[in-house]
Motif scaffolding. Sequence first.
Motif, mmCIF file in Angstrom:
data_model
loop_
_atom_site.group_PDB
_atom_site.id
_atom_site.type_symbol
_atom_site.label_atom_id
_atom_site.label_comp_id
_atom_site.label_asym_id
_atom_site.label_seq_id
_atom_site.Cartn_x
_atom_site.Cartn_y
_atom_site.Cartn_z
ATOM 1 N N ARG A 189 34.469 40.635 43.161
ATOM 2 C CA ARG A 189 33.163 41.295 43.159
ATOM 3 C C ARG A 189 32.657 41.545 44.577
ATOM 4 O O ARG A 189 32.092 42.608 44.871
ATOM 5 N N ASP A 190 32.829 40.581 45.471
ATOM 6 C CA ASP A 190 32.335 40.739 46.841
ATOM 7 C C ASP A 190 32.962 41.956 47.515
ATOM 8 O O ASP A 190 32.288 42.727 48.202
ATOM 9 N N SER A 204 39.824 49.248 41.246
ATOM 10 C CA SER A 204 39.801 47.855 40.824
ATOM 11 C C SER A 204 41.235 47.369 40.657
ATOM 12 O O SER A 204 42.065 48.040 40.057
ATOM 13 N N SER A 205 41.522 46.202 41.187
ATOM 14 C CA SER A 205 42.894 45.713 41.288
ATOM 15 C C SER A 205 43.506 45.390 39.929
ATOM 16 O O SER A 205 42.803 45.244 38.916
ATOM 17 N N THR A 206 44.821 45.270 39.925
ATOM 18 C CA THR A 206 45.542 44.850 38.718
ATOM 19 C C THR A 206 45.318 43.378 38.416
ATOM 20 O O THR A 206 45.737 42.886 37.376
ATOM 21 N N PHE A 216 39.791 39.487 31.094
ATOM 22 C CA PHE A 216 39.973 40.292 32.307
ATOM 23 C C PHE A 216 39.130 41.555 32.271
ATOM 24 O O PHE A 216 38.511 41.932 33.275
ATOM 25 N N ASP A 217 39.095 42.246 31.126
ATOM 26 C CA ASP A 217 38.370 43.517 31.080
ATOM 27 C C ASP A 217 36.871 43.326 31.286
ATOM 28 O O ASP A 217 36.205 44.174 31.885
ATOM 29 N N GLU A 222 32.299 44.116 34.957
ATOM 30 C CA GLU A 222 31.193 43.591 35.767
ATOM 31 C C GLU A 222 31.381 43.951 37.239
ATOM 32 O O GLU A 222 30.421 44.261 37.947
ATOM 33 N N GLN A 223 32.622 43.897 37.703
ATOM 34 C CA GLN A 223 32.916 44.268 39.089
ATOM 35 C C GLN A 223 32.549 45.733 39.334
ATOM 36 O O GLN A 223 31.937 46.073 40.364
#
Length: 341
Positions: A189-190, A204-206, A216-217, A222-223
């Motif tokens: 998130r940061d 967004s990373s794997t 995970f989803d 949220e990210q």
Amino acid sequence: MERFGTLSFGHYGPLGNGRQLTAGDSMLQAIDLAQGMDDLGVDGAYFRVHHFARQQAAPMPLLAAIAARTRRIEVGTGVIDMRYENPLYLAEEAAAVDLISDGRLALGVSRGSPETVTRGYETFGYTAGDERGADLAREHFDLFLRAVEGEGLAERDPLSPFGGGSGRQRIEPHSPGLRSRIWWGAGNRDSAEWAGRMGVNLMSSTLLTSADGRPFDILQAEQIDAFRATWSAAGHEGTPRTSVSRSIFPLTTAEDHMYFGGRQDGDQIGIIDGMRSTFGKTYAAEPDELIEQLKNDAAIATADTLMLTIPSQLGVAFNLRIVESFAKYVAPALGWVGTRV
């Protein structure tokens, strides 16, 4: 889901039974696959970048070749490790590819993921202050972004026989729209919020360096929400793009079932860079079932771009069939509107 494309890890090497996929094979097949996807109306062909490994390490020649052989498909990276890069040379190369492609470059950069060697960027001539090299990556990214924006970075020589003058000179070539096509790959998130403040798009990373028991989803959605909120708070104009990647296989033939039937699994928890992390699951099912599963993926629902991770070692024909099946039987139900399928 407004767009979808493929994310290739570009592995090459022994395939078993005496077969070998060479580096040249890998790149030539990538060009052929991108041409086929361009004809289908698929939106993008993106490539992972890893050094000291049998994968793509120098993506710009490959992207330029694809751009020259296609008409509309976006070409990009997910992601280039900025710890290894000369920022100004990368800015020159990126501008050249963007101009060749007529603005179809989607350049994903970041600190990068762990490599097969220890502090390999030092072998490339760069030294980081922290153990993971995050400071080095962001320092390189700052200079790269200034160059892409056209900032004058070198003092002109008034005595030069090649133009001279006064003031500071930007790098050349310069592609005016490239700034809006830069992406930052974020694994937490940061990092996503930092990308929002910088005013670049989000890949967004794997995997996410978070493991609090939630799927995970949900963590990824949220990210993305945090990124968009930070973008707006920073006062940037326009709407940023966001992407997620998934391993998704529509099972439509006996060969599909042979390779991927029974491969569907849940989220995975592991340790990467010393941090407990969550890895997304693989989706493999008949198209109707697959549609329902993907509709319930919170991150796919909120991102505008979906990247399908493809098994590039299986060749052009197999991967093109997987992509075509997704485009015909699955993607329209997720909101995608194809132009040629």
